[in-house]
Design a protein around this motif. Structure first.
Motif, mmCIF file in Angstrom:
data_model
loop_
_atom_site.group_PDB
_atom_site.id
_atom_site.type_symbol
_atom_site.label_atom_id
_atom_site.label_comp_id
_atom_site.label_asym_id
_atom_site.label_seq_id
_atom_site.Cartn_x
_atom_site.Cartn_y
_atom_site.Cartn_z
ATOM 1 N N ALA A 190 0.866 -1.180 0.000
ATOM 2 C CA ALA A 190 0.000 0.000 0.000
ATOM 3 C C ALA A 190 0.901 1.227 0.000
ATOM 4 O O ALA A 190 1.742 1.393 0.902
ATOM 5 C CB ALA A 190 -0.930 -0.003 1.204
ATOM 6 N N PHE A 191 0.730 2.091 -1.025
ATOM 7 C CA PHE A 191 1.598 3.255 -1.176
ATOM 8 C C PHE A 191 0.777 4.518 -1.043
ATOM 9 O O PHE A 191 -0.375 4.610 -1.516
ATOM 10 C CB PHE A 191 2.263 3.245 -2.554
ATOM 11 N N LEU A 192 1.396 5.521 -0.403
ATOM 12 C CA LEU A 192 0.861 6.876 -0.442
ATOM 13 C C LEU A 192 1.502 7.583 -1.622
ATOM 14 O O LEU A 192 2.732 7.636 -1.734
ATOM 15 C CB LEU A 192 1.187 7.615 0.865
ATOM 16 N N VAL A 193 0.662 8.101 -2.531
ATOM 17 C CA VAL A 193 1.165 8.741 -3.745
ATOM 18 C C VAL A 193 0.428 10.066 -3.920
ATOM 19 O O VAL A 193 -0.679 10.272 -3.381
ATOM 20 C CB VAL A 193 0.951 7.852 -4.989
ATOM 21 N N PRO A 194 1.006 10.995 -4.682
ATOM 22 C CA PRO A 194 0.286 12.236 -4.982
ATOM 23 C C PRO A 194 -1.010 11.914 -5.747
ATOM 24 O O PRO A 194 -1.071 10.959 -6.529
ATOM 25 C CB PRO A 194 1.268 13.013 -5.851
ATOM 26 N N THR A 195 -2.049 12.703 -5.537
ATOM 27 C CA THR A 195 -3.334 12.455 -6.223
ATOM 28 C C THR A 195 -3.207 12.600 -7.725
ATOM 29 O O THR A 195 -4.041 12.074 -8.476
ATOM 30 C CB THR A 195 -4.389 13.433 -5.698
ATOM 31 N N THR A 196 -2.169 13.296 -8.186
ATOM 32 C CA THR A 196 -2.006 13.482 -9.639
ATOM 33 C C THR A 196 -1.356 12.287 -10.313
ATOM 34 O O THR A 196 -1.329 12.214 -11.555
ATOM 35 C CB THR A 196 -1.148 14.731 -9.901
ATOM 36 N N ASP A 200 -7.105 -1.738 -4.542
ATOM 37 C CA ASP A 200 -7.791 -0.809 -3.652
ATOM 38 C C ASP A 200 -7.285 0.605 -3.894
ATOM 39 O O ASP A 200 -6.096 0.814 -4.205
ATOM 40 C CB ASP A 200 -7.562 -1.196 -2.188
ATOM 41 N N LEU A 201 -8.200 1.565 -3.776
ATOM 42 C CA LEU A 201 -7.884 2.984 -3.863
ATOM 43 C C LEU A 201 -8.611 3.660 -2.716
ATOM 44 O O LEU A 201 -9.827 3.499 -2.564
ATOM 45 C CB LEU A 201 -8.342 3.569 -5.213
ATOM 46 N N PHE A 202 -7.871 4.447 -1.892
ATOM 47 C CA PHE A 202 -8.498 5.005 -0.701
ATOM 48 C C PHE A 202 -8.017 6.436 -0.492
ATOM 49 O O PHE A 202 -6.831 6.758 -0.649
ATOM 50 C CB PHE A 202 -8.144 4.162 0.538
ATOM 51 N N THR A 203 -8.975 7.313 -0.162
ATOM 52 C CA THR A 203 -8.679 8.670 0.291
ATOM 53 C C THR A 203 -9.587 8.947 1.475
ATOM 54 O O THR A 203 -10.701 8.414 1.564
ATOM 55 C CB THR A 203 -8.932 9.708 -0.815
ATOM 56 N N ALA A 233 9.028 2.251 -6.606
ATOM 57 C CA ALA A 233 7.854 3.102 -6.398
ATOM 58 C C ALA A 233 8.266 4.482 -5.916
ATOM 59 O O ALA A 233 7.615 5.491 -6.223
ATOM 60 C CB ALA A 233 6.911 2.434 -5.401
ATOM 61 N N ALA A 234 9.332 4.548 -5.121
ATOM 62 C CA ALA A 234 9.776 5.836 -4.597
ATOM 63 C C ALA A 234 10.160 6.795 -5.722
ATOM 64 O O ALA A 234 10.058 8.017 -5.579
ATOM 65 C CB ALA A 234 10.949 5.610 -3.634
ATOM 66 N N LYS A 235 10.630 6.254 -6.875
ATOM 67 C CA LYS A 235 10.989 7.120 -8.006
ATOM 68 C C LYS A 235 9.781 7.853 -8.571
ATOM 69 O O LYS A 235 9.936 8.841 -9.276
ATOM 70 C CB LYS A 235 11.664 6.279 -9.084
ATOM 71 N N GLN A 236 8.584 7.339 -8.281
ATOM 72 C CA GLN A 236 7.358 8.009 -8.733
ATOM 73 C C GLN A 236 6.749 8.867 -7.620
ATOM 74 O O GLN A 236 5.615 9.323 -7.732
ATOM 75 C CB GLN A 236 6.330 6.962 -9.174
ATOM 76 N N GLY A 237 7.498 9.015 -6.522
ATOM 77 C CA GLY A 237 6.992 9.806 -5.406
ATOM 78 C C GLY A 237 6.118 9.014 -4.470
ATOM 79 O O GLY A 237 5.379 9.601 -3.668
ATOM 80 N N GLY A 264 -3.919 15.917 -0.380
ATOM 81 C CA GLY A 264 -3.145 15.932 -1.615
ATOM 82 C C GLY A 264 -2.551 14.590 -1.976
ATOM 83 O O GLY A 264 -1.782 14.497 -2.946
ATOM 84 N N GLN A 265 -2.884 13.536 -1.187
ATOM 85 C CA GLN A 265 -2.376 12.214 -1.479
ATOM 86 C C GLN A 265 -3.527 11.205 -1.518
ATOM 87 O O GLN A 265 -4.644 11.482 -1.076
ATOM 88 C CB GLN A 265 -1.328 11.791 -0.424
#
Length: 796
Positions: A713-719, A744-747, A787-791, A754-755
């Motif tokens: 499960a990764f926290l990523v920017p919403t963009t 899964d997608l969760f906010t 994954a970290a390379k994508q933020g 913003g994530q």
């Protein structure tokens, strides 16, 4: 073209039966579309004599008749016709007979309390004319008790399809000529009636348009008496589907239907000055016989006098100069008009007629004088009057075509061996003049003859198309090579895959309107002469046509529409193959388990797109999900699938609401489009890149060890697009990671502003040994690092 057997035998001396005649017509290339026997429709109708007529006891306008049907037992019939009376002979429809005009079956019944055994019939009820004022009155010597169809002389009606290249058969006489040439009888010569011309024609007749109307023949007949046509003439016109109008008009129609020669009759009292064939003036108008007013231009030929236009030449006469029952003096017109000019005029005005059908195909230019004399003689015989001398304005085409013919061509081209003497007989029976050196002079009416191949056709069809044997083509030695190209094989495979996925194939026009083309960026190719304004632009996309088809299905109550089409889209630099599918309505209908119906969404379009790309052999595992799908897609609910940043293979998503409004669609629609030309070809036989697409199913050996799954499960920017994250996760360890998917997608609570949280299931496949903890940790570290390379940051 329809004609009765009696009419045909007016011109063909034959003992052949109806079936022999129809078989012969088919054999010589005049296809019989149907045969109708009016005697069958008149079954149950009998010649009957009215013995007594008494007032109905309970109705002022009805009478009770006693009718003799020849059986010795009179029948009682209730009748409301004003001319019904004792002593007259008429036609009785007995119980069980079906009235032709309305399909009503007659039965024994009570009318106002009085028994009635059938019905005394009118002309209109038996479809023998338009008179409905009273019942039919037959001569007193009509045989009582006889079948009325036999007494009336009803004759079978044959309907023949005449191809556009055979204007010489647009008349009964031409058909009789062909049958006589085929040996089915003897053609009767045309009998020109005798009449004496009296003085010069009092009307000046001329042609001022030698190209459009090379020849205009005419004469005046004074002292005629118009009125209804005799029965024999009405019967012939009725068999051809024509409605009898009046004697003068019926005779012109009779001439046209018998000899293929249109003619026109003017009321002389309604003409003023000279009668001229000329070009129309721009903006001139004429009220035609169909009671419509037409605006003309200077490309059209008209017949006019000093005051106005009276006739759209070769198509339809004018109302202002048409003959009436009180007409006493007439001008006859028989002309030759240039065929292409008549065709263009008819199309421009949107006006069709029997005359136009014949003139635009080409009438016989040699039949002008005979046609005029035939019409004159018939009018004088049946309507009386005194004819003037005829007037000839201009000259009809008179240069006959000569074709050098080789009789051996009949066997080589026609596939049938016909002796030279028989070929000569056939051609001469059709009025071709055959010289000793086989130079064949064609009759002027046969403007369809262009060369020797056309003469072969004449010989073969009169000899009998049935005599041409069916011969199989020679088989080539060896095994036939596949004829389908790789592109065709791909399209076939995709059709099967799309149908298997639940889509229905649609085939839409390759042309769309300018407004529809504008919705997908505008068209690059516009037709100069389109079928209509709605089919003017060659489609730059298949989507508009499919949306129109989807709209029609929705309008007809469709609740789940799934359509696809494989076709070409036309861009500025050429045409390109594409597959487009559209889906609207319910993906699943409401049910007890789910409750309400589930509509299609953009993810369904993506799933369908990937499934079809997989079937096409595209490397779906390498595809990148990127935006810029197009303005006709909904932003945020659409994307493209690419092999690299510039190579777009497909697009998918929800259609933009503005575009749906343009097509009048009020439900959400999702679509996907695949550019078939952008799919890379598979390697053929291991010989480098390119080559034919190989559709052979690859061999598959299941792995010996069980796969392992790990969740992240990764926290990523919403963009960040989930597809970009999936791509780097799959590439983190290509030797072990065989698949990755978002589950899964969760906010919301616990996720920073913003994530978003994306959960991915990664599938690992061990090869020759099971994983140890160290192996799994190394793979996990690689995934997190990638994954970290994508933020992206691993949660918790």
């Amino acid at each position: 073209m329809k004609f009765s057997l009696t009419w045909l035998k007016d011109h063909l001396e034959t003992d052949a039966s109806l079936s022999e005649i129809t078989d012969a017509l088919n054999a010589i290339g005049l296809e019989v579309e149907g045969v109708e026997d009016p005697a069958q429709r008149l079954a149950g109708f009998t010649v009957a004599k009215v013995l007594t007529a008494a007032k109905h006891p309970d109705a002022d306008k009805l009478q009770v008749l006693t009718v003799d049907t020849g059986t010795g037992e009179p029948l009682q019939v209730v009748c409301g016709a004003p001319n019904a009376r004792a002593g007259m002979t008429g036609v009785l429809g007995q119980p069980g007979a079906v009235v032709p005009s309305n399909g009503m079956e007659l039965r024994k019944s009570a009318i106002r309390g009085v028994e009635s055994n059938g019905m005394m019939c009118s002309v209109k009820e038996l479809e023998l004319g338009e008179d409905h004022d009273g019942i039919i009155e037959l001569p007193n010597d009509a045989p009582v008790g006889h079948n009325f169809a036999d007494y009336h002389g009803s004759s079978p009606v044959v309907d023949v399809a005449i191809t556009p290249n055979r204007p010489d058969c647009m008349g009964v006489y031409g058909i009789a000529r062909d049958l006589a040439a085929a040996g089915l009888g003897t053609l009767k010569p045309i009998a020109i009636p005798n009449f004496a011309a009296n003085g010069a024609c009092p009307v000046e007749i001329r042609t001022e348009d030698a190209q459009g109307c090379p020849a205009f023949y005419g004469r005046v007949i004074t002292g005629v008496k118009n009125g209804p046509s005799p029965d024999w003439l009405q019967q012939r016109l009725t068999s051809a589907g024509q409605r009898p109008i009046s004697l003068l008009v019926d005779l012109t129609n009779y001439l046209m239907l018998t000899f293929g020669r249109p003619a026109h009759v003017y009321d002389l009292a309604k003409l003023s000055g000279a009668v001229v064939a000329r070009r129309a003036k721009n903006g001139e108008q004429v009220l035609a016989l169909n009671e419509k007013t037409y605006t003309l231009d200077d490309s059209m030929v008209v017949i006019a006098d000093d005051t106005q236009v009276h006739d759209i030449a070769g198509i339809m006469g004018g109302e202002d100069s048409g003959v009436q029952n009180d007409t006493t003096d007439v001008l006859l017109e028989i002309a030759y008009f240039e065929p292409s000019r008549i065709g263009v005029t008819g199309r421009t005005l949107g006006l069709a007629s029997d005359a136009r059908t014949r003139f635009e195909r080409g009438v016989d230019p040699e039949f002008l004088q005979d046609g005029l004399d035939l019409l004159t003689g018939l009018i004088v015989e049946l309507a009386g009057g005194t004819p003037s001398e005829d007037v000839h304005a201009g000259t009809a085409p008179n240069e006959a075509k000569v074709v050098a013919f080789d009789t051996g061509l009949t066997a080589r081209l026609g596939g049938v061996d016909v002796p030279a003497d028989e070929q000569r007989r056939i051609l001469e029976s059709l009025d071709f003049a055959v010289a000793d050196d086989w130079n064949v002079t064609c009759p002027l009416r046969r403007n369809d003859i262009e060369g020797p191949a056309d003469l072969v056709e004449e010989v073969v069809r009169i000899h009998g198309l049935d005599a041409v044997e069916s011969v199989a083509l020679p088989r080539m030695e060896g095994v036939a090579r596949p004829t389908a190209t790789p592109e065709q094989q791909l399209e076939r495979k995709l059709r099967r895959a799309a149908a298997g996925a639940g889509l229905n194939e649609a085939i839409t026009w390759s042309f769309i309107s300018e407004a529809e083309a504008a919705t997908v960026g505008g068209g690059h190719w516009t037709l100069e002469n389109p079928i209509s304004e709605e089919l003017k632009v060659m489609r730059p996309s298949l989507l508009p046509g499919l949306l129109s088809a989807l709209k029609r299905n929705l309008d007809r109550g469709g609740s789940s529409i799934r359509l696809f089409e494989i076709g070409r889209r036309y861009l500025a630099d050429g045409e390109y193959p594409a597959l487009v599918c559209v889906m609207a309505g319910n993906k699943t209908d409401r049910n007890w388990a789910q409750g309400k119906a589930v509509p299609f969404d953009a993810f369904d379009a993506k799933s369908m797109c990937l499934e079809l790309l997989r079937a096409a052999g595209a490397p779906v595992q390498k595809l990148m999900v990127m935006d810029e799908a197009g303005d006709f897609y909904h932003p945020g609910q659409s994307a493209t699938l690419r092999l690299g940043p510039k190579n777009v293979l497909a697009s998918f998503g929800a259609i933009h609401p503005a575009m749906l409004d343009t097509f009048g669609i009020d439900v959400p629609v999702v679509a996907c489009g695949i550019h078939l030309d952008a799919i890379p070809a598979k390697k053929a036989g291991g010989k480098g890149k390119g080559g034919a697409i190989n559709f052979a199913r690859p061999s598959f050996t299941p792995p010996a060890l069980q796969a392992v799954t790990r969740d992240f499960a990764f926290l990523v920017p919403t963009t960040l697009a989930a597809g970009d994250l999936l791509r780097v996760v799959k590439g983190a360890d290509k030797a072990n990671i065989v698949d990755a998917r978002v589950f899964d997608l969760f906010t919301g609570e616990g996720v920073p502003e913003g994530q978003k949280s994306i959960a991915i299931e990664v599938t690992l496949q061990p090869q020759d040994k099971s994983y140890k903890d160290a192996d799994l940790k190394a793979i996990t570290d690689a995934v997190v690092a990638a994954a970290a390379k994508q933020g992206a940051e691993l949660r918790g």
